[in-house]
Write a protein that holds these residues in place. Sequence first.
Motif, PDB file in Angstrom:
ATOM      1  N   VAL A 152       0.639  -1.181  -0.035  1.00  0.00           N
ATOM      2  CA  VAL A 152       0.088   0.015   0.074  1.00  0.00           C
ATOM      3  C   VAL A 152       0.877   1.379  -0.037  1.00  0.00           C
ATOM      4  O   VAL A 152       0.568   2.204  -0.631  1.00  0.00           O
ATOM      5  N   ALA A 153       1.966   1.450   0.929  1.00  0.00           N
ATOM      6  CA  ALA A 153       3.010   2.427   0.928  1.00  0.00           C
ATOM      7  C   ALA A 153       3.479   2.591  -0.598  1.00  0.00           C
ATOM      8  O   ALA A 153       3.701   3.720  -0.798  1.00  0.00           O
ATOM      9  N   LEU A 154       3.983   1.720  -1.219  1.00  0.00           N
ATOM     10  CA  LEU A 154       4.371   1.730  -2.348  1.00  0.00           C
ATOM     11  C   LEU A 154       3.347   2.502  -3.410  1.00  0.00           C
ATOM     12  O   LEU A 154       3.823   3.365  -4.298  1.00  0.00           O
ATOM     13  N   ARG A 155       2.289   1.747  -3.329  1.00  0.00           N
ATOM     14  CA  ARG A 155       1.103   2.550  -4.363  1.00  0.00           C
ATOM     15  C   ARG A 155       1.070   3.828  -4.170  1.00  0.00           C
ATOM     16  O   ARG A 155       0.683   4.647  -5.187  1.00  0.00           O
ATOM     17  N   ASP A 156       1.010   4.244  -2.849  1.00  0.00           N
ATOM     18  CA  ASP A 156       0.656   5.671  -2.528  1.00  0.00           C
ATOM     19  C   ASP A 156       1.876   6.590  -2.999  1.00  0.00           C
ATOM     20  O   ASP A 156       1.651   7.660  -3.294  1.00  0.00           O
ATOM     21  N   ALA A 157       3.152   5.849  -3.072  1.00  0.00           N
ATOM     22  CA  ALA A 157       4.191   6.711  -3.426  1.00  0.00           C
ATOM     23  C   ALA A 157       4.242   6.845  -5.022  1.00  0.00           C
ATOM     24  O   ALA A 157       5.242   7.254  -5.513  1.00  0.00           O
ATOM     25  N   GLY A 158       3.192   6.086  -5.794  1.00  0.00           N
ATOM     26  CA  GLY A 158       3.159   6.109  -6.994  1.00  0.00           C
ATOM     27  C   GLY A 158       4.072   5.205  -7.794  1.00  0.00           C
ATOM     28  O   GLY A 158       4.366   5.203  -9.059  1.00  0.00           O
ATOM     29  N   ILE A 159       4.465   4.058  -6.942  1.00  0.00           N
ATOM     30  CA  ILE A 159       5.440   2.984  -7.850  1.00  0.00           C
ATOM     31  C   ILE A 159       4.427   1.907  -8.137  1.00  0.00           C
ATOM     32  O   ILE A 159       3.521   1.467  -7.335  1.00  0.00           O
ATOM     33  N   SER A 160       4.489   1.429  -9.339  1.00  0.00           N
ATOM     34  CA  SER A 160       3.581   0.280  -9.828  1.00  0.00           C
ATOM     35  C   SER A 160       4.517  -1.039  -9.438  1.00  0.00           C
ATOM     36  O   SER A 160       5.327  -1.463  -9.922  1.00  0.00           O
ATOM     37  N   VAL A 161       3.719  -1.755  -8.841  1.00  0.00           N
ATOM     38  CA  VAL A 161       4.067  -3.048  -8.569  1.00  0.00           C
ATOM     39  C   VAL A 161       3.872  -4.160  -9.206  1.00  0.00           C
ATOM     40  O   VAL A 161       2.587  -4.281  -9.725  1.00  0.00           O
ATOM     41  N   SER A 162       4.832  -4.868  -9.983  1.00  0.00           N
ATOM     42  CA  SER A 162       4.521  -5.778 -11.002  1.00  0.00           C
ATOM     43  C   SER A 162       4.275  -7.272 -10.570  1.00  0.00           C
ATOM     44  O   SER A 162       3.923  -8.283 -11.089  1.00  0.00           O
ATOM     45  N   GLY A 163       4.934  -7.476  -9.370  1.00  0.00           N
ATOM     46  CA  GLY A 163       4.866  -8.755  -8.785  1.00  0.00           C
ATOM     47  C   GLY A 163       5.349  -9.115  -7.429  1.00  0.00           C
ATOM     48  O   GLY A 163       6.182  -7.909  -6.869  1.00  0.00           O
ATOM     49  N   PHE A 164       4.750  -9.922  -6.594  1.00  0.00           N
ATOM     50  CA  PHE A 164       5.125 -10.188  -5.371  1.00  0.00           C
ATOM     51  C   PHE A 164       5.001 -11.459  -4.826  1.00  0.00           C
ATOM     52  O   PHE A 164       4.307 -12.260  -5.277  1.00  0.00           O
ATOM     53  N   ASP A 165       5.966 -11.831  -3.890  1.00  0.00           N
ATOM     54  CA  ASP A 165       5.771 -13.190  -3.488  1.00  0.00           C
ATOM     55  C   ASP A 165       6.311 -13.279  -1.992  1.00  0.00           C
ATOM     56  O   ASP A 165       7.422 -12.831  -1.750  1.00  0.00           O
TER      57      ASP A 165
END
Lengths: 346, 291
Positions: free
Chosen positions: A304-317
């Motif tokens: 959530v914090a990354l999205r709020d900073a405008g970073i697009s998450v392409s994958g997580f694990d």
Amino acid sequence: MVQSRRAHNADDTRNESADRKPSVAVENLSLTYSDGTEAVKGISLSIPKGEFFGFLGPNGAGKTTTIKMLATLLEPTDGTVRINGYDATSERTAVRGTIGYMAQETSVDEELTAKENLRFACEAYGVARAQREGRIDELLDLVDLADVSDTPAEQFSGGMKKRLDAATALVHDPELVFLDEPTTGLDPKARNRLWAYFERINENGTTIFLTTQYLEEADQLCDRLAVIRDGTLVEDGSPDELKRRVGGARLEIDVDGGPAAVTEATDIARNSALFEPDVAVDTTEDGLRVTTQFASDHGTELLVALRDAGISVSGFDIEEASLDDVFLAIADDQADNLEQPGEGSA
Amino acid sequence: MSTPDFGSESSRVPSGNGVVGDIWVNFKRWNRKAIRNPTPVFLDVVMAVLSLLMFTAVFGEAGALALEQSGFGDVGYVSFLVPAVLVQVSMASSVSSGIGLVEDLQTGMFEKVVVTPMSWTAVFAGKAAAELLRIVLQVLVVLGLALAIGGRIETGLPGVVGIVFVCLLFGTWYMSLSNILALVTRDQEALDAAAYALLFPLLFISSAFLPVSSLSGTTQIIAKLNPVTYAVDAVRALVLDRDVMTVLEISAFGGIYDTLAPALAVLIALNIVFGATTIALLSRASSSKAD
């Protein structure tokens, strides 16, 4: 269950007093070879009856030396060993009657058949004549060698010999069995069969002391693990406890936007207090890796914090820690030690 | 270094089988192994009989001449050779003792047996008993074949018992030697090579195939120091019913006892020295002292 004649006398009293005695009680155990090599340096250990105990460590850490001292094959330089209530040095023969021992190298008489190997073991451990044949058939069934019981062991595959070896260690229904890397060199199928077999005898009440190189084996079979390094115990606990202690899980996050985004995302993870006090953040090729025991608790909050900073998450694990990580952590420590001048023995 | 720990196990309670039972268990194991793997047992006998046939065929004339010159003119060369091949088969058979030990050391059976409650003395006594039985059987077979091709035992059945006894006494010495080599080399090929490298010089540089007095100077000295000479002389005294010893001139006992007494004394002394060494080494190998 069948009892050996030797163990029989003690049988009546065992339920009252010996049951409370641990299978293995070791105090300050040390062994120094005559060339000055300190193979084992002051180990203390207690294994309650019925436990499936795993003894791990890198090659040369002192696993086999320790197991040989517990199995009366090596006299300790210092410290005491009590096995099933008997002293391993002064009551050696009594100890030998109550333990089974499966050496690292497969030890069967290849000129004899499977049945003859088992019969010799029965006789060597004084299993009463009336119980012998029944016991032999039972064990042949258990290790799946009933069909080839009259075939000389030299015609067996490596896995079959191992299973025969394991069976001969159990003819006297010992209270405690030492298994020194019992599945090394076996194919996965043979390994699984032996695992099932060890689980069965453990369910029947036999304490098992297992050393292994296969962490998967330790993870699956053992109630409790101890890790030896350089002759010293460095970890002791259930497989889950050990994994947690090494740092729990890893959270892998990939981001879009190239190196700039990676750097920004890494900074955000580093500056967040989400995973304190146990956290390590590393940059990867396309993102970052957060190693922490709180990965599953607070992982989504980081996203959530990354999205709020405008970073697009392409994958997580999220990857749970494995015993491999425990092992690697220990190996890393060892490497650190070796780098210090004047320290570290081979 | 560690010292042998004779009886240091204060815990040596009798095992469930008792000492005799433990010996029996191991005696059975080694007999069964010999039956499973009969080729060496068979080959030892074949080699001994071949020696007898070849030496008679090749050296028959020369042998008779040498016997004539050494005062054995009235003895057939076959009868003269019988003691040699009996000692030969005893030696070859005894090597299997060390080989069995090396195999157990290499396969881990040694350790597996040590970790049982059986006493190690019973373990090795049972093994030795099986090996001695094997020597008795092989000696009797070779003796039977030697008689069939013209050899004669002048002392009759009591003599045969004595011959077997001498072969066992000599066999235990060579068994000790092969066990010492086994524990020193811990390698089957090295042991095989060493045992056979010793077998032929020991046999040839002795009174086995020719009287010592007909050997050349240096060879004669070696032959006089060679245990095989004493074993062969003792057996030969029993085969020929006469004093055949030329190394030590003893006449205190009369007849064949002038040969048997000194020869057996030498063999017993060798057994004590080599036996004690073997027991010390075996004790150390089965002890749990770190080295």
